[in-house]
Design a protein around this motif. Structure first.
Motif: not given
Length: 357
Positions: A333-347
């Protein structure tokens, strides 16, 4: 003399005011009770977030409703009589908050829940951003990365992406019953009391929910943890194939009937060859170095933040949640909601060539 008298009176008033503020025993006691309550209640925040996420399928909505749960609990703490544990009382509030919220919200699907797979991977993909899509959740937010190994496995199984997607197809009360009975192990009588119904009705709802879930969610033996060397190597090859933009190597990693979906795009694709053609035709990358993958953990499963090169930067592009079975990679599942990145500790960006650490 008159000025001195006014000063003395003012000073005495200030003294009285100071005494009232700092030494009021009722206020001090109330603040101590509040502080003690908040300290005791806060230890359940992660598991309440997991509970609300299972009910809602959205990490953002779950965060909001956990806050609402704590606000309601704080306002009603004088009504907590200790007949049940504080944990149980908080779960009661959270469940009711979720059920009330679901009265005005539709279910959160994945593309696989909307119909048959797309037949042609070369056809332009169609986006539907207005659909409230299912969201992934970071393991760290719901405690699936903490505690003893047995607890970790149990927590991960209860937030698997396929399970959360299947739960979204249940009516809200059935959803609550199944989660409370099968995940939290509440007794039927406890659930009946919470829902203001009978144990017979609870058992009937549970039976119907289990029957529907059996058709949608994978069994435990169909999903494997990436714990042995072969499975870790498979994930390493997945990263390398994307970063080398080697579509043929990617195809070799997928199970024969693997599924690829990518909300908010409504199409989904089945079969290793179809997935390969989709990536070759629809991915904006053109060659090695265009893509970067950084690891994370989502829904108790391996996850990757994918970045697309833009000049001297790799920019957040999509978030992959990967499912492994004994035949290889069975679902992405490839999620294109990039606003999720900070929640996952991703820059949100990474300089091209930057150290991966």
């Amino acid at each position: 003399m008159e000025g001195a008298g006014r000063r003395q009176e003012r000073d005495r008033g200030e003294e009285r005011e100071d005494v009232t503020v700092t030494d009021n025993p009722v206020k001090v006691a109330a603040e101590a009770v509040d502080q003690e309550f908040l300290q005791q209640a806060d230890q359940y925040r992660r598991e309440l977030l997991a509970h609300c996420y299972r009910m809602l399928g959205s990490v953002h909505d779950a965060e909001d409703l956990v806050q609402e749960t704590y606000l309601r609990a704080w306002r009603a703490q004088d009504q907590f009589e200790g007949r049940s544990s504080l944990r149980t009382w908080l779960y009661r509030i959270a469940t009711n908050v979720c059920l009330t919220s679901l009265e005005s919200r539709g279910r959160r699907p994945l593309p696989t829940g909307l119909g048959a797979p797309s037949s042609d991977p070369e056809t332009p993909v169609v986006e539907q951003p207005e659909v409230p899509w299912l969201e992934p959740v970071p393991d760290a937010m719901v405690g699936a990365d903490l505690g003893d190994p047995a607890a970790i496995v149990t927590n991960r199984e209860s937030i698997r992406l396929a399970l959360i997607a299947a739960l979204q197809h249940l009516p809200p009360r059935q959803r609550a019953v199944l989660i409370l009975r099968d995940v939290l192990k509440w007794r039927a009588a406890e659930v009946a009391e919470l829902l203001d119904t009978t144990t017979t009705a609870v058992n009937s709802m549970l039976q119907r929910a289990r029957a529907q879930l059996d058709q949608a969610a994978p069994t435990q033996d169909q999903v494997v943890e990436p714990v042995n060397a072969d499975q870790r190597e498979l994930l390493d090859r997945y990263v390398a194939a994307f970063e080398d933009y080697d579509v043929a190597a990617l195809v070799d990693l997928f199970a024969k009937d693997a599924i690829w979906e990518m909300p908010p795009f409504i199409g989904w694709y089945q079969g290793a060859e179809a997935i390969g053609r989709l990536i070759e035709c629809q991915c904006p990358a053109t060659g090695p170095g265009d893509l970067l993958l950084l690891p994370t953990q989502a829904n108790g499963q391996p996850g990757f933040g994918m970045y697309l090169r833009d000049g001297d930067l790799h920019r957040a592009f999509s978030l992959h949640v990967v499912t492994l079975d004994r035949a290889g990679i069975s679902h992405v599942a490839s999620f294109f909601e990039v606003e999720l990145f900070p929640l996952f500790g991703l820059p949100m960006t990474r300089p091209v060539g930057a150290d991966r650490r």
